[in-house]
Design a protein around this motif. Structure first.
Motif, PDB file in Angstrom:
ATOM      1  N   UNK A  11       0.846  -1.194   0.000  1.00 58.49           N
ATOM      2  CA  UNK A  11       0.000   0.000   0.000  1.00 58.49           C
ATOM      3  C   UNK A  11       0.884   1.247   0.000  1.00 58.49           C
ATOM      4  N   UNK A  12       1.957   1.199   0.771  1.00 65.23           N
ATOM      5  CA  UNK A  12       2.834   2.358   0.875  1.00 65.23           C
ATOM      6  C   UNK A  12       3.559   2.663  -0.433  1.00 65.23           C
ATOM      7  N   UNK A  13       3.831   1.592  -1.185  1.00 69.92           N
ATOM      8  CA  UNK A  13       4.532   1.769  -2.461  1.00 69.92           C
ATOM      9  C   UNK A  13       3.841   2.777  -3.363  1.00 69.92           C
ATOM     10  N   UNK A  14       2.520   2.635  -3.426  1.00 67.83           N
ATOM     11  CA  UNK A  14       1.756   3.501  -4.319  1.00 67.83           C
ATOM     12  C   UNK A  14       0.326   3.579  -3.799  1.00 67.83           C
ATOM     13  N   UNK A  15       0.016   4.695  -3.172  1.00 59.36           N
ATOM     14  CA  UNK A  15      -1.268   4.841  -2.489  1.00 59.36           C
ATOM     15  C   UNK A  15      -2.464   4.707  -3.430  1.00 59.36           C
ATOM     16  N   UNK A  16      -2.253   4.998  -4.710  1.00 55.14           N
ATOM     17  CA  UNK A  16      -3.371   4.954  -5.655  1.00 55.14           C
ATOM     18  C   UNK A  16      -3.666   3.532  -6.106  1.00 55.14           C
ATOM     19  N   UNK A  17      -2.687   2.665  -5.983  1.00 58.34           N
ATOM     20  CA  UNK A  17      -2.821   1.324  -6.522  1.00 58.34           C
ATOM     21  C   UNK A  17      -3.216   0.381  -5.390  1.00 58.34           C
ATOM     22  N   UNK A  18      -4.464  -0.054  -5.392  1.00 58.27           N
ATOM     23  CA  UNK A  18      -4.948  -0.779  -4.208  1.00 58.27           C
ATOM     24  C   UNK A  18      -5.274  -2.247  -4.460  1.00 58.27           C
ATOM     25  N   UNK A  19      -5.025  -2.749  -5.659  1.00 55.38           N
ATOM     26  CA  UNK A  19      -5.352  -4.150  -5.899  1.00 55.38           C
ATOM     27  C   UNK A  19      -4.342  -5.054  -5.177  1.00 55.38           C
ATOM     28  N   UNK A  20      -4.852  -5.940  -4.360  1.00 55.12           N
ATOM     29  CA  UNK A  20      -3.977  -6.918  -3.712  1.00 55.12           C
ATOM     30  C   UNK A  20      -3.687  -8.044  -4.705  1.00 55.12           C
TER      31      UNK A  20
END
Ligand SMILES: [Zn+2]
Length: 271
Positions: free
Chosen positions: A218-227
């Motif tokens: 999640x921290x890597x890229x806040x906009x990208x939320x797909x697990x």
């Protein structure tokens, strides 16, 4: 050398890059993924996705999810039995009870939830399959139905959200607790106390992808939320730290736990 015990790998979110995600997961040591159903209309798609990959191995789990209770038909229980007769799935799931979501907590829906849970549990007993449980704010009723039916095939309580006492009751009833991305969140105090209190033999890990992204990703890229099932090592890493085990020790124990919970005899490439 990991097994993702709960993933929705068949869903639309993975349609455009499923092959790449499977390859990424395998590269991260994820050797098997239990692919968990929720609505009968998607069972054929789930079964066909599971046949498309060997690395990781995809393990189909069919069932009717309590959160979609208004959509389930009685005829789908007969369809489920047909799949059990054909030996199409390794377990039944995800099934259970949920009173966290307001709409399905109303009496008519909750009664239907209980009916579908009880009937699917009865099928699991009859066909000697474990179950993958989804339970939120309904543990007491789940215990009651499991005990009434003398269900002893066990399985996994996915994304376990209860307290230590409930965790112990599940363990006594032959269930493992599914630990997911929440364990990477320091604020998940209740889950951390469960993880500390329970023996490692009672735990398995899961991603619940595409939901429940672990903290580091999640921290890597806040906009990208797909697990993704490829993020399973983040969950393993957090659990290894909490239980003060090496990654290798944890991998071996969890492999055994997962095989036991899902009635599998899988061999890992590493051990
Ligand atoms: Zn799920």
């Amino acid at each position: 050398m990991w097994i993702d015990t709960h993933c929705h790998f068949d869903v639309e979110e993975f349609a455009h890059d499923r092959t790449q995600v499977a390859a990424d997961a395998y590269a991260q040591g994820v050797e098997a993924i239990a692919v968990i159903a929720y609505l009968a209309k998607y069972w054929p798609q789930l079964l066909s996705v599971c046949q498309q990959f060997k690395q990781p191995q995809l393990l189909p789990v069919l069932g009717l999810h309590p959160c979609y209770i208004s959509e389930h038909q009685n005829s789908e229980l007969a369809q489920l039995e047909q799949h059990l007769q054909n030996n199409d799935c390794i377990a039944i799931g995800e099934i259970g009870l949920d009173t966290y979501v307001a709409e399905i907590k109303q009496p008519e829906f909750y009664q239907k939830q209980q009916q579908f849970f009880a009937e699917q549990l009865a099928l699991a007993k009859q066909y000697q399959k474990p179950v993958v449980l989804h339970v939120r704010k309904a543990h007491a009723d789940v215990f009651k139905i499991i005990k009434q039916q003398k269900f002893s095939e066990g399985g996994i309580v996915h994304a376990f959200s209860g307290g230590v006492e409930e965790a112990k009751t599940y363990a006594k009833l032959g269930f493992k607790l599914g630990i997911g991305g929440s364990v990477t969140y320091p604020q998940a105090k209740r889950l951390h106390s469960v993880v500390n209190a329970m023996p490692i033999e009672s735990l398995v890990i899961e991603t619940d992808a595409p939901d429940m992204i672990p903290m580091p990703h999640r921290q890597e890229n806040a906009k990208y939320t797909r697990n993704s099932p490829a993020y399973l090592p983040s969950v393993a890493h957090a659990l290894a730290q909490a239980k003060q085990l090496s990654s290798e020790q944890l991998a071996q124990i969890l492999w055994k736990n997962s095989c036991q919970a899902l009635h599998l005899s899988l061999k890992s490439r590493d051990f």
